[in-house]
Design an enzyme around this catalytic site. Structure first.
Site, PDB file in Angstrom:
ATOM      1  N   ILE A  30       0.955  -1.336   0.076  1.00 21.29           N
ATOM      2  CA  ILE A  30      -0.028   0.036  -0.099  1.00 21.29           C
ATOM      3  C   ILE A  30       1.034   1.323  -0.069  1.00 21.29           C
ATOM      4  O   ILE A  30       0.637   2.384  -0.324  1.00 21.29           O
ATOM      5  CB  ILE A  30      -0.795  -0.148   1.294  1.00 21.29           C
ATOM      6  CG1 ILE A  30      -2.267   0.834   0.849  1.00 21.29           C
ATOM      7  CG2 ILE A  30      -0.384   0.437   2.642  1.00 21.29           C
ATOM      8  CD1 ILE A  30      -3.134   0.555   2.279  1.00 21.29           C
ATOM      9  N   GLY A  92      12.778  -3.291  11.339  1.00 24.21           N
ATOM     10  CA  GLY A  92      11.470  -2.673  10.534  1.00 24.21           C
ATOM     11  C   GLY A  92      10.279  -3.463  10.412  1.00 24.21           C
ATOM     12  O   GLY A  92       9.526  -3.000   9.726  1.00 24.21           O
ATOM     13  N   SER A  94       6.671  -4.363  10.636  1.00 25.52           N
ATOM     14  CA  SER A  94       5.700  -3.812  11.450  1.00 25.52           C
ATOM     15  C   SER A  94       4.282  -4.433  11.569  1.00 25.52           C
ATOM     16  O   SER A  94       3.048  -4.123  12.120  1.00 25.52           O
ATOM     17  CB  SER A  94       5.414  -2.394  10.904  1.00 25.52           C
ATOM     18  OG  SER A  94       5.247  -2.534   9.248  1.00 25.52           O
ATOM     19  N   HIS A  99       6.181 -11.841   6.023  1.00 24.39           N
ATOM     20  CA  HIS A  99       5.934 -11.324   4.439  1.00 24.39           C
ATOM     21  C   HIS A  99       7.559 -11.108   3.802  1.00 24.39           C
ATOM     22  O   HIS A  99       8.361 -10.923   4.539  1.00 24.39           O
ATOM     23  CB  HIS A  99       5.176 -10.290   4.422  1.00 24.39           C
ATOM     24  CG  HIS A  99       5.415  -9.076   5.352  1.00 24.39           C
ATOM     25  ND1 HIS A  99       5.107  -8.916   6.911  1.00 24.39           N
ATOM     26  CD2 HIS A  99       6.070  -8.197   5.010  1.00 24.39           C
ATOM     27  CE1 HIS A  99       5.708  -8.190   7.250  1.00 24.39           C
ATOM     28  NE2 HIS A  99       6.364  -7.358   6.380  1.00 24.39           N
ATOM     29  N   HIS A 101       9.219  -8.896   0.971  1.00 22.83           N
ATOM     30  CA  HIS A 101       9.084  -7.965   0.150  1.00 22.83           C
ATOM     31  C   HIS A 101       9.774  -8.035  -1.216  1.00 22.83           C
ATOM     32  O   HIS A 101      10.764  -8.826  -1.195  1.00 22.83           O
ATOM     33  CB  HIS A 101       9.772  -6.659   0.734  1.00 22.83           C
ATOM     34  CG  HIS A 101       9.260  -6.014   2.009  1.00 22.83           C
ATOM     35  ND1 HIS A 101       8.294  -4.947   2.228  1.00 22.83           N
ATOM     36  CD2 HIS A 101       9.432  -6.503   3.320  1.00 22.83           C
ATOM     37  CE1 HIS A 101       7.947  -4.844   3.462  1.00 22.83           C
ATOM     38  NE2 HIS A 101       8.630  -5.668   4.048  1.00 22.83           N
TER      39      HIS A 101
HETATM   40  P1  5GP Z   1       7.182  -4.484   7.213  1.00 20.04           P
HETATM   41  O1  5GP Z   1       7.376  -3.104   7.856  1.00 20.04           O
HETATM   42  O2  5GP Z   1       6.457  -5.416   8.522  1.00 20.04           O
HETATM   43  O3  5GP Z   1       8.408  -5.357   6.816  1.00 20.04           O
HETATM   44  O4  5GP Z   1       6.003  -4.501   6.307  1.00 20.04           O
HETATM   45  C1  5GP Z   1       4.924  -4.420   6.296  1.00 20.04           C
HETATM   46  C2  5GP Z   1       4.246  -3.729   5.123  1.00 20.04           C
HETATM   47  O5  5GP Z   1       3.025  -3.797   4.747  1.00 20.04           O
HETATM   48  C3  5GP Z   1       4.772  -2.414   4.615  1.00 20.04           C
HETATM   49  O6  5GP Z   1       5.661  -2.139   3.633  1.00 20.04           O
HETATM   50  C4  5GP Z   1       3.412  -1.560   4.559  1.00 20.04           C
HETATM   51  O7  5GP Z   1       3.591  -0.573   3.806  1.00 20.04           O
HETATM   52  C5  5GP Z   1       2.424  -2.667   3.982  1.00 20.04           C
HETATM   53  N1  5GP Z   1       1.028  -2.680   4.567  1.00 20.04           N
HETATM   54  C6  5GP Z   1       0.644  -2.057   5.708  1.00 20.04           C
HETATM   55  N2  5GP Z   1      -0.725  -2.108   5.844  1.00 20.04           N
HETATM   56  C7  5GP Z   1      -1.128  -2.434   4.589  1.00 20.04           C
HETATM   57  C8  5GP Z   1      -2.295  -2.855   3.856  1.00 20.04           C
HETATM   58  O8  5GP Z   1      -3.486  -2.569   4.620  1.00 20.04           O
HETATM   59  N3  5GP Z   1      -2.369  -3.334   2.583  1.00 20.04           N
HETATM   60  C9  5GP Z   1      -1.065  -3.376   1.953  1.00 20.04           C
HETATM   61  N4  5GP Z   1      -1.380  -3.734   0.495  1.00 20.04           N
HETATM   62  N5  5GP Z   1       0.012  -3.204   2.328  1.00 20.04           N
HETATM   63  C10 5GP Z   1       0.009  -2.827   3.799  1.00 20.04           C
END
Ligand code: 5GP
Ligand code: ZN
Length: 113
Positions: A30, A92, A94, A99, A101
């Site tokens: 997103i 990082g 969140s 997941h 990337h």
């Molecule tokens: P992290 O920070 O945990 O490695 O990655 C989480 C990712 O999830 C972030 O890049 C964030 O932009 C994405 N994200 C958070 N909420 C949503 C959502 O509701 N929909 C989508 N498509 N991505 C999300």
């Protein structure tokens, strides 16, 4: 179910889904950090890589193969792409549903921030 990504898998929260199969779902981030930014997740709720066990090994391998296939579909095979798993808040992470990337379409720098 209070996990955001479990809710995306269940279709309760809309997402730009680019791939589904029996073990994984992939959708566009997103808040993209590159022209292509896709998240590949297991259907099964695994909190983080740190929580993965031996029985998750084939799923983890599957996520990587899906990532490569999607990167190829996005036309990134030649220019290159990066696959990242953030594990723990200090790195990082969140969203606490594992997941992967997939980032590409711009020059990726090293070391990452
Ligand atoms: P992290 O920070 O945990 O490695 O990655 C989480 C990712 O999830 C972030 O890049 C964030 O932009 C994405 N994200 C958070 N909420 C949503 C959502 O509701 N929909 C989508 N498509 N991505 C999300
Ligand atoms: Zn989950």
């Amino acid at each position: 179910m209070d996990c955001l990504f479990c809710r995306i898998i269940a279709g309760e929260i809309p997402a730009d889904v680019v791939h589904t199969d029996d073990r994984s779902v992939a959708f566009r981030d997103i808040n993209p950090q590159a022209p292509t930014h896709i998240l590949v997740i297991p259907r099964e709720h695994i909190e983080s890589l740190d929580e993965a066990t031996q029985r998750d090994e084939s799923t983890l391998g599957h996520l990587l193969r899906v990532a490569a296939r999607l990167a190829n579909q996005e036309g990134l095979s030649e220019s290159g792409y990066r696959t990242v798993i953030n594990t723990g808040a200090g790195a990082g992470q969140s969203v606490f549903h594992l997941h992967l990337h997939v980032l590409g379409g711009r020059q990726m720098n090293w070391p990452p921030g």
